[in-house]
Design an enzyme around this catalytic site. Sequence first.
Site, PDB file in Angstrom:
ATOM      1  N   SER A 157       0.877  -1.183   0.000  1.00  0.00           N
ATOM      2  CA  SER A 157       0.000   0.000   0.000  1.00  0.00           C
ATOM      3  C   SER A 157       0.908   1.224   0.000  1.00  0.00           C
ATOM      4  CB  SER A 157      -0.826  -0.020   1.304  1.00  0.00           C
ATOM      5  OG  SER A 157      -1.450   1.220   1.537  1.00  0.00           O
ATOM      6  N   TYR A 186      -1.958  -1.454  10.283  1.00  0.00           N
ATOM      7  CA  TYR A 186      -1.963  -1.550   8.810  1.00  0.00           C
ATOM      8  C   TYR A 186      -0.615  -1.065   8.261  1.00  0.00           C
ATOM      9  CZ  TYR A 186      -3.879  -1.247   4.048  1.00  0.00           C
ATOM     10  OH  TYR A 186      -4.114  -1.406   2.699  1.00  0.00           O
TER      11      TYR A 186
END
Length: 258
Positions: free
Chosen positions: A141, A154
Amino acid sequence: MSYFAGKSILLTGAGGGLGGEFATQLMDLGGELILSDVKLESLDRYKSYSGRGRVLAMIAGDIGSKEGTERFLADVKKVTHCPDIIINNAGIAQAGAFGDVPLDRWEKLMNINLISPMRICHFFLPDMKSRGSGHIVNISSVAGIVPLPGGAPYTASKHGIKGFSDAIRLEYEKHGIHVSTVHPFFTRTAILQSERFGINVNVEDYPQFLIESPENVIRETIKAIASKTDFILPGPTAKVLDLTRRLAPGMLSLFKVF
Ligand SMILES: NC(=O)c1ccc[n+]([C@@H]2O[C@H](COP(=O)([O-])OP(=O)(O)OC[C@H]3O[C@@H](n4cnc5c(N)ncnc54)[C@H](O)[C@@H]3O)[C@@H](O)[C@H]2O)c1
């Protein structure tokens, strides 16, 4: 002939937003897909697929635990000795200050986003090495290269998968194995509605022109995989944020979402 034609491709999270685009675009390029997700029903749409490639198998697999991942890998092994390409795409997110996120939730996130993809690589790398070929694509990401406040687990999982991928690339490139990481910015999929703990800010409140479309993100990603790119930044915002972190890291606070 396309890079993917006739290749067996293991794809996790195939029932999701980016997974769905991967599955159809790769099959349209002639890929032979082993599709997996937690629930088989999320893969129903592929039953009627009729294009250039094909579905080799659909496997229900929960990679949220060691036991679930081992069962999943045993099922994959019944379909193929070793896939030509592995795309570790399944993932979850949460929003909240770290201390507000329950322990079991962020531990599960670390399993799905980092530990299980590592298990999957650990399981197949010896076979790829003896075959002398393979391509591993790990979906990270933008949060794998810059911090996402309100998403510490995350961020940790996506930085972790980036670092892990960079290390195994150097270990295995001499055996004909390529390793790519993909770093999308916010893209319109179900993950944007992830669990929230103690905060109400919504990505929907973010300037909508910055939110990427899954179709474009995956089209650009697939082109980059085919040219064996190591570090893939699909979409304009991912590229701008990467440049910012290199040239003016102090400006990253302007991109605070939560
Ligand atoms: N959409 C974004 O904004 C964005 C941005 C950067 C990176 N990513 C990454 O892209 C990947 C795909 O996410 P998406 O946007 O398509 O989200 P999504 O929620 O649409 O899809 C994620 C998929 O992973 C599956 N999954 C979740 N837990 C699982 C488990 N325990 N076992 C097996 N499968 C499981 C889900 O069922 C779902 O189909 C993820 O790794 C995500 O972190 C997404």
